[in-house]
Design a protein around this motif. Structure first.
Motif, PDB file in Angstrom:
ATOM      1  N   VAL A 217      53.236  39.245  50.496  1.00 33.07           N
ATOM      2  CA  VAL A 217      53.918  40.112  49.504  1.00 33.07           C
ATOM      3  C   VAL A 217      54.814  41.117  49.979  1.00 33.07           C
ATOM      4  N   LYS A 218      55.829  41.638  49.303  1.00 32.06           N
ATOM      5  CA  LYS A 218      57.059  42.360  49.557  1.00 32.06           C
ATOM      6  C   LYS A 218      56.566  43.703  49.934  1.00 32.06           C
TER       7      LYS A 218
ATOM      8  N   GLY B 247      39.407  39.282  47.324  1.00 32.57           N
ATOM      9  CA  GLY B 247      40.038  39.252  48.806  1.00 32.57           C
ATOM     10  C   GLY B 247      41.415  39.102  48.883  1.00 32.57           C
ATOM     11  N   ALA B 248      41.922  38.706  50.016  1.00 34.08           N
ATOM     12  CA  ALA B 248      43.304  38.860  50.382  1.00 34.08           C
ATOM     13  C   ALA B 248      44.121  38.004  49.618  1.00 34.08           C
ATOM     14  N   LYS B 249      43.574  36.702  49.578  1.00 32.69           N
ATOM     15  CA  LYS B 249      44.147  35.436  49.152  1.00 32.69           C
ATOM     16  C   LYS B 249      44.336  35.731  47.534  1.00 32.69           C
ATOM     17  N   THR B 250      43.310  36.136  46.851  1.00 31.25           N
ATOM     18  CA  THR B 250      43.185  36.704  45.614  1.00 31.25           C
ATOM     19  C   THR B 250      44.423  37.568  45.085  1.00 31.25           C
ATOM     20  N   ALA B 251      44.204  38.605  45.853  1.00 30.37           N
ATOM     21  CA  ALA B 251      45.335  39.652  45.682  1.00 30.37           C
ATOM     22  C   ALA B 251      46.659  39.239  45.840  1.00 30.37           C
ATOM     23  N   GLU B 252      46.985  38.634  46.929  1.00 29.47           N
ATOM     24  CA  GLU B 252      48.139  37.803  47.241  1.00 29.47           C
ATOM     25  C   GLU B 252      48.736  37.043  45.880  1.00 29.47           C
TER      26      GLU B 252
ATOM     27  N   ILE C 177      49.542  39.089  42.744  1.00 26.92           N
ATOM     28  CA  ILE C 177      50.703  39.898  43.104  1.00 26.92           C
ATOM     29  C   ILE C 177      51.877  39.056  42.859  1.00 26.92           C
ATOM     30  N   GLN C 178      51.856  37.816  43.605  1.00 27.79           N
ATOM     31  CA  GLN C 178      52.954  36.807  43.455  1.00 27.79           C
ATOM     32  C   GLN C 178      53.372  36.332  42.043  1.00 27.79           C
TER      33      GLN C 178
ATOM     34  N   SER D 114      53.121  43.353  39.799  1.00 30.90           N
ATOM     35  CA  SER D 114      52.428  44.918  40.135  1.00 30.90           C
ATOM     36  C   SER D 114      51.227  44.829  39.167  1.00 30.90           C
ATOM     37  N   LEU D 115      50.656  46.017  39.621  1.00 29.34           N
ATOM     38  CA  LEU D 115      49.065  46.211  39.294  1.00 29.34           C
ATOM     39  C   LEU D 115      49.428  46.347  37.592  1.00 29.34           C
ATOM     40  N   ASP D 116      50.227  47.238  37.153  1.00 29.52           N
ATOM     41  CA  ASP D 116      50.461  47.249  35.820  1.00 29.52           C
ATOM     42  C   ASP D 116      50.730  45.884  35.071  1.00 29.52           C
ATOM     43  N   SER D 117      51.457  45.342  35.513  1.00 30.86           N
ATOM     44  CA  SER D 117      51.723  43.850  34.832  1.00 30.86           C
ATOM     45  C   SER D 117      50.437  42.929  34.863  1.00 30.86           C
TER      46      SER D 117
END
Length: 900
Positions: free
Chosen positions: A169-170, A195-200, A203-204, A208-211
């Motif tokens: 992520v940026k 986890g990290a892979k799911t969060a990544e 986000i990709q 964003s969280l709102d989106s």
């Protein structure tokens, strides 16, 4: 030109310094690892990075606003090690005393302070470097505004690209990424199950969280959707927790943050000396401060205790020399040392000797100084007479083996040792420095005269003027004398005077054994090595040509950088992680690529052939051709390991590969003299027998006392009679692995099976050998309680658990078990070697040549083989009474390889 401000994440940096460095301590025992790491950083400002302004950001005391948002925030943090807590306030105090600025605000964390400084810097067009590796600060990275993180341990800058490479992520998405993922260290909840892979991935996809929550119905994976819906409230609470405030600190008066004009280290020099951090001062004296190169640096004097009463006496009058040595009473302790032209006793010439028998006086006797205008010296006959007289006293030496060999080779006198300070220091603490320079500094705050300051480059000690030689040599004798008495005090203070007895009963005698083995050497078949050199060189050339053909270009095969470029850029093989120095091309990497391209097996073969040529064939051939008998001579290190095992050097004969073809070729070139055979006698399963002896496990005792195959017996216990033969090798791995702290994961890797299955094997082992697990645990518990572990004859290995972090503590516990068994095995073979040496030292029909771990190698006269072998076996099997029999295996051969 754009200015730069450097902001230090103070606590984060200091915590990392504590865990990155070993558990250093001052002479008084105060921990200094964190402080040393901190001062190294200060002294490197301007070298690791340039900066115009610098500020240390600190956390405020008490709770911050985040506690009001989420009461559980940072509530589960583990206790901070006591040694770290001791050093933190000192480091903070030093920051202020050195003249640096600190920034802190009530109710906020250092990360908020840093974010606020970053915000101000953006407005003022100032570049920011944040000294931290904390991922919470990744959200501040901004290439456009030149805001970066700097890792002071790895000395690397982290920008937007590196952030994306690491997390996917940026930086501007990092807050939302952390809101999903949470942070277990700070107890930020995140979304449970993400986890990290799911969060990544989220986000990709959504940015964003709102989106993500605006598009919750479009999430394809039902499980993800369910987790996000259930965790929505905590996700947004987490976002509040991880978002840094940017309005809690101002840097309007920038000049407050300029670097101190006066050397900051100079300001706390006295304090640094109190903590024995002399090296920091020495480095600043030598290099100055990197960010103030135009300002002359003030030298900081490091006080070295000098005793004005010390007298160094030059004895170059033969009558005076004999008069003095004859006046010394026979039961007097006399420190003795030689000065020579070479470290190799075979090539060294005796230049002079020194001795001391009083607290503040030492003598130097010149014999073979060689320069224009050299004054009178003592004759060889005079030297012999004096040393023979000194030999009637109680001689104390530092590294006796060297001086013993020198005096024997040059003067045909065999020195009689009373005590060796190097051996005593090693017995006191096998992990500390035991050189005379280190001991003098440690016990007397005395800095010895350095050899390089006396002997000019390209010359040797015979070129040193006698007056200068006297100061250098007499100092060695005097501090050997003083160190001996200091060591006796240390043994008494630490309640381990039994170690002095071990020194006199075993260790000092063992020096003579090693000196004898070094003098004998072992014969090399130079003709065989010359043939091997030619054929191996042809192999190297053929492999080189084949590799060039597969690569379609020529390059330096021994350059990792060029090889990495060929493999991963030209041939497009899947690369391992790339470092700043290029791609890794080590053995592990190449083994993984073995089936990817036909060039890789060729490279592995090339490396083996090249190592064979450069590490073994050519050096051994050169050594073997140095004398008419073609014998090579290694040096054995009695104090080379913490466990007590021998090591060897110049050449190291203990690391010749056993199971490879290359190793067998080299071993086949070690041969006996004509009319002799090589005899190898190897203790069988010595460490497992020691396990049976110490643990008194009935199943183990029965197996060894009934002379059963222990590995098969273990296989029977774990797998049953029917599978015992097929599973013997697994049982063998378990038997030995447990002695060295092998867990289920490592055992699984060794056997090529899942860790779960390996754990079942280990559990089954302990179920059948019921006393073993409890005994192994008792070793660790006792080491923790006492701070040391003792071997069979009572040698100690110390462990500094008080200063150890969790990783080092676990390593110390494994090493405590390892030391007990490996160290006790070393004891047994050492006792055998002493007895064999004493029994056979005048017998020309047998020579003890090498000790390789649990094996002794002898050169035995053909006609005497049977008789001598029988006696040697008897000595080794009966050297110590264990609860199980000691057994050896024996092999004869015309080369070392034939003994396997």
């Amino acid at each position: 030109m754009k200015k730069t401000i450097t902001v230090i994440d103070t606590f984060g940096f200091l915590f990392r310094s504590y865990y990155a460095l070993p558990p250093l301590k001052s002479k008084s025992g105060f921990p200094t690892g964190l402080l040393t790491g901190f001062m190294n950083f200060i002294s490197n400002i301007g070298k690791d990075f340039q900066t115009d302004y610098l500020v240390f950001a600190l956390d405020s005391k008490g709770d911050t606003f985040r506690k009001d948002i989420y009461n559980e925030y940072k509530s589960h943090r583990p206790d901070v090690p006591e040694d770290l807590l001791k050093q933190l306030p000192i480091a903070i105090d030093w920051i202020v005393k050195m003249g640096f600025q600190v920034a802190m605000e009530d109710g906020f964390e250092a990360d908020d302070i840093i974010a606020s400084i970053v915000n101000d810097a953006k407005c003022n067009d100032i570049e920011v470097r944040i000294v931290s590796h904390d991922k919470d600060l990744y959200q501040l990275i901004d290439d456009k505004n030149e805001i970066y993180l700097f890792d002071p341990i790895k000395k690397t800058t982290i920008n937007e690209e590196k952030c994306f490479d690491k997390y996917g992520v940026k930086p501007k998405q990092f807050i939302d990424y952390q809101s999903l993922l949470g942070d277990s260290a700070d107890n930020v909840p995140g979304v449970k199950g993400v986890g990290a892979k799911t969060a990544e991935a989220l986000i990709q996809q959504f940015g964003s969280l709102d989106s993500i929550y605006e598009n919750i119905e479009n999430i394809e994976k039902p499980r993800w959707k369910k987790l996000l819906i259930e965790g929505k409230e905590l996700a947004f609470i987490s976002k509040q927790l991880v978002t840094l405030h940017t309005d809690c600190h101002s840097i309007e008066e920038l000049e407050n943050y300029t670097l101190p004009e006066e050397n900051p280290i100079l300001k706390i020099a006295d304090t640094l000396l109190e903590y024995d951090m002399n090296r920091i001062i020495e480095r600043v004296n030598k290099e100055g401060l990197n960010y103030k190169t135009k300002i002359p640096e003030q030298q900081i004097d490091i006080p070295v205790k000098k005793d004005e009463n010390i007298e160094y006496v030059l004895l170059n009058d033969e009558n005076e020399l004999i008069k003095i040595v004859e006046s010394i009473k026979e039961d007097t302790l006399v420190a003795f040392d030689t000065e020579t032209t070479d470290l190799d006793t075979k090539n060294a010439k005796l230049v002079g000797f020194s001795f001391a028998y009083e607290e503040n006086k030492a003598f130097y006797v010149p014999i073979n100084h060689n320069y224009l205008g050299v004054p009178n010296q003592i004759s060889i006959d005079g030297a012999k007479k004096a040393i023979n007289e000194l030999n009637k006293k109680k001689l104390i030496l530092q590294n006796f083996k060297y001086d013993y060999s020198i005096v024997k080779n040059q003067l045909d006198i065999e020195l009689i040792l009373f005590a060796d300070t190097m051996i005593l220091a090693w017995l006191l603490d096998s992990s500390s420095k035991i050189g005379l320079d280190a001991l003098a500094l440690k016990y007397f705050d005395h800095k010895m005269i350095a050899y390089k300051d006396v002997v000019k480059k390209g010359e040797n000690f015979s070129n040193v003027e006698i007056e200068e030689a006297c100061k250098y040599a007499a100092e060695d004798a005097l501090y050997t004398y003083k160190t001996y008495y200091k060591l006796l005090e240390e043994f008494k203070n630490k309640n381990c005077e039994n170690l002095i007895k071990i020194a006199h009963d075993y260790e000092f005698d063992f020096i003579y054994v090693l000196a004898s083995m070094e003098e004998l050497g072992i014969k090399i078949d130079v003709k065989k090595l010359e043939e091997l050199k030619v054929t191996n060189q042809e192999t190297i050339q053929n492999l080189t040509a084949s590799i060039y053909e597969k690569a379609n270009t020529e390059f330096n095969l021994n350059s990792p950088k060029q090889l990495g470029s060929i493999l991963f850029e030209t041939l497009k093989l899947p690369p391992s992680k790339k470092t700043k120095s290029g791609y890794s091309t080590n053995e592990v990497v190449l083994q993984k690529l073995k089936d990817e391209h036909e060039i890789v097996p060729l490279l592995l073969n090339y490396r083996e052939a090249f190592k064979l040529q450069s590490t073994y064939i050519e050096p051994l051939l050169e050594l073997g051709n140095k004398n008419d008998e073609n014998r090579i001579f290694t040096s054995f290190l009695q104090t080379g390991t913490a466990t007590g095992r021998l090591s060897s050097k110049n050449p190291n004969l203990q690391n010749i590969p056993v199971r490879t073809e290359a190793g067998s070729q080299i071993r086949s070139a070690f041969i006996p003299a004509e009319g002799y055979k090589l005899l190898g006698i190897d203790y069988s399963q010595i460490e497992l027998r020691l396990l049976a002896h110490f643990s008194q496990d009935k199943a183990l005792l029965d197996a060894f006392n009934e002379d059963k195959d222990i590995h098969r017996q273990t296989a029977v216990k774990i797998f049953g009679e029917e599978e015992a033969d097929s599973k013997r090798s697994i049982a063998k791995s378990i038997n030995f692995g447990l002695l060295y702290g092998m867990g289920s994961r490592k055992l699984g890797d060794t056997l090529g099976i899942p860790a779960k299955e390996a754990k079942k094997y280990i559990d089954a082992y302990f179920e059948n050998f019921t006393s073993v697990k409890e005994y192994l645990k008792s070793i660790e518990d006792k080491a923790l309680e006492d701070g040391y572990v003792e071997t069979l004859i009572g040698r100690r290995r110390l462990f500094d658990f008080d200063s150890a972090n969790a990783m080092m503590r676990a390593a110390f516990l494994r090493e405590s078990v390892n030391t007990l068994f490996q160290g006790s095995a070393a004891d047994l073979i050492k006792l055998s070697m002493i007895k064999i040496h004493n029994e056979y030292k005048s017998n020309k029909n047998v020579k003890m040549l090498l000790q390789i771990h649990d094996e002794l190698i002898f050169e035995v006269k053909d006609e005497e083989v049977d008789k001598i072998t029988k006696n040697l076996v008897d000595i080794m099997e009966n050297i110590y009474k264990l609860r199980v029999p000691l057994k050896v295996s024996k092999t004869l051969g015309l080369s070392w390889q034939e003994l396997k």
